[in-house]
Design a protein around this motif. Structure first.
Motif, mmCIF file in Angstrom:
data_model
loop_
_atom_site.group_PDB
_atom_site.id
_atom_site.type_symbol
_atom_site.label_atom_id
_atom_site.label_comp_id
_atom_site.label_asym_id
_atom_site.label_seq_id
_atom_site.Cartn_x
_atom_site.Cartn_y
_atom_site.Cartn_z
ATOM 1 N N VAL A 139 163.839 24.410 47.389
ATOM 2 C CA VAL A 139 164.574 24.916 48.557
ATOM 3 C C VAL A 139 164.651 23.837 49.633
ATOM 4 O O VAL A 139 165.686 23.666 50.287
ATOM 5 N N ALA A 140 163.556 23.097 49.831
ATOM 6 C CA ALA A 140 163.564 22.028 50.836
ATOM 7 C C ALA A 140 164.590 20.950 50.497
ATOM 8 O O ALA A 140 165.314 20.463 51.373
ATOM 9 N N LEU A 141 164.677 20.570 49.230
ATOM 10 C CA LEU A 141 165.671 19.582 48.815
ATOM 11 C C LEU A 141 167.089 20.134 48.997
ATOM 12 O O LEU A 141 168.010 19.398 49.379
ATOM 13 N N ALA A 142 167.274 21.430 48.731
ATOM 14 C CA ALA A 142 168.586 22.041 48.942
ATOM 15 C C ALA A 142 168.972 21.997 50.415
ATOM 16 O O ALA A 142 170.150 21.804 50.754
ATOM 17 N N ALA A 143 167.983 22.171 51.310
ATOM 18 C CA ALA A 143 168.255 22.097 52.752
ATOM 19 C C ALA A 143 168.681 20.684 53.144
ATOM 20 O O ALA A 143 169.598 20.501 53.957
ATOM 21 N N GLN B 66 173.015 16.860 54.697
ATOM 22 C CA GLN B 66 173.736 15.614 54.423
ATOM 23 C C GLN B 66 175.191 15.867 54.079
ATOM 24 O O GLN B 66 176.071 15.065 54.421
ATOM 25 N N ARG B 67 175.487 16.987 53.411
ATOM 26 C CA ARG B 67 176.881 17.328 53.141
ATOM 27 C C ARG B 67 177.610 17.704 54.422
ATOM 28 O O ARG B 67 178.793 17.403 54.593
ATOM 29 N N LEU C 136 171.584 26.705 58.977
ATOM 30 C CA LEU C 136 171.997 25.730 57.973
ATOM 31 C C LEU C 136 172.190 26.454 56.650
ATOM 32 O O LEU C 136 171.219 26.778 55.952
ATOM 33 N N ALA C 137 173.426 26.743 56.304
ATOM 34 C CA ALA C 137 173.732 27.383 55.028
ATOM 35 C C ALA C 137 173.538 26.378 53.901
ATOM 36 O O ALA C 137 173.923 25.217 54.017
ATOM 37 N N LEU C 138 172.947 26.836 52.803
ATOM 38 C CA LEU C 138 172.643 25.937 51.689
ATOM 39 C C LEU C 138 173.749 25.903 50.645
ATOM 40 O O LEU C 138 173.614 25.206 49.643
ATOM 41 N N SER C 139 174.818 26.656 50.853
ATOM 42 C CA SER C 139 175.882 26.787 49.855
ATOM 43 C C SER C 139 175.329 27.328 48.542
ATOM 44 O O SER C 139 175.841 27.026 47.462
ATOM 45 N N TRP C 140 174.296 28.118 48.643
ATOM 46 C CA TRP C 140 173.678 28.817 47.519
ATOM 47 C C TRP C 140 173.896 30.290 47.827
ATOM 48 O O TRP C 140 173.149 30.899 48.576
ATOM 49 N N THR C 141 174.950 30.868 47.267
ATOM 50 C CA THR C 141 175.505 32.129 47.757
ATOM 51 C C THR C 141 174.470 33.241 47.870
ATOM 52 O O THR C 141 174.325 33.877 48.929
ATOM 53 N N GLU C 142 173.738 33.518 46.814
ATOM 54 C CA GLU C 142 172.780 34.627 46.839
ATOM 55 C C GLU C 142 171.608 34.336 47.774
ATOM 56 O O GLU C 142 171.095 35.234 48.431
#
Length: 234
Positions: free
Chosen positions: A64-68, A73-74, A29-35
């Motif tokens: 990080v959990a919220l970003a996941a 959801q996206r 699951l990529a977070l779309s958080w590049t680095e």
């Protein structure tokens, strides 16, 4: 008339869900958080159990959990996520500001003694793309009810995490454990990925403690200004 137990409440809520989230495609699951994604061996959080450990409750694990959850959801507009929050620390306005679609976030607040049992039931439902277990779950979760008292402690932690890993593999989900790095244990948890986090004012330091290949040691300090939640809020 007896009040329903937290477990009964969870069962009723799960059975009422109209959509059972389809299993996310791909292996991470990529977070779309590049680095952040670039640091991870699979380019994102793997399906299975992921441990986010930090020295304080505000060490970055919740972020990080919220970003996941946002990423799941996206990825699928029908995807549901769950947050098991026995301590009642999840702040709904903060989650919304992070970009979480609150109507698709199932929050359970069981007593601490029920967390392990509830976590298994939630994972077994296969209704959720991401499940977060908060409150240093791996350190304070009680053993499964069928275990004898002599089996409790660190062995019960390992048994529980292995059970959750099997359920995550069956359902194609990511289960996130938020743990306290200050709590000492004789052995690490058998997780697919362990990230050690430390928060700075404008950045987060992330070290890969273990990945599913048994490796570790990669580390990076990542600025917070590029995290995806800033572009999703509102």
């Amino acid at each position: 008339m007896a009040l329903p137990s937290p477990l009964d409440t969870v069962r009723q809520r799960l059975s009422a869900l109209v959509f059972r989230s389809p299993h996310p495609s791909g292996h991470a699951l990529a977070l779309s958080w590049t680095e952040f994604d670039a640091l991870l061996p699979d380019g994102g959080l793997p399906h299975g159990v992921v441990e986010l450990t930090a020295p304080l409750s505000l060490g970055g694990g919740t972020m990080v959990a919220l970003a996941a959850i946002c990423a799941a959801q996206r990825k699928d507009p029908r995807a549901w996520c769950a947050w098991i929050d026995s301590a009642g620390t999840l702040y709904a306005p903060g989650a919304a500001m992070a970009g979480v679609d609150l109507p698709r976030l199932f929050v359970v607040r069981p007593p601490q003694s029920e967390v392990g049992h509830i976590a298994v039931k939630v994972a077994r439902s296969q209704a959720f793309a991401v499940i977060v277990i908060d409150g240093d779950a791996a350190g304070s979760i009680q053993s499964l009810k069928h275990e004898r008292p002599s089996q409790r402690g660190d062995r019960s932690r390992e048994v529980l995490v292995r059970k959750l890993a099997l359920l995550a593999a069956e359902g194609g989900s990511t289960i996130v454990l938020l743990t306290d790095a200050r709590r000492a244990h004789p052995a690490p948890l058998p997780v697919a990925l362990r990230l050690e986090l430390e928060r700075a004012p404008e950045a987060i330091h992330i070290r890969v403690g273990k990945d599913r290949y048994g490796r570790g040691g990669l580390a990076r300090t990542i600025p917070l200004q590029d995290r995806p939640s800033l572009h999703l809020a509102g």
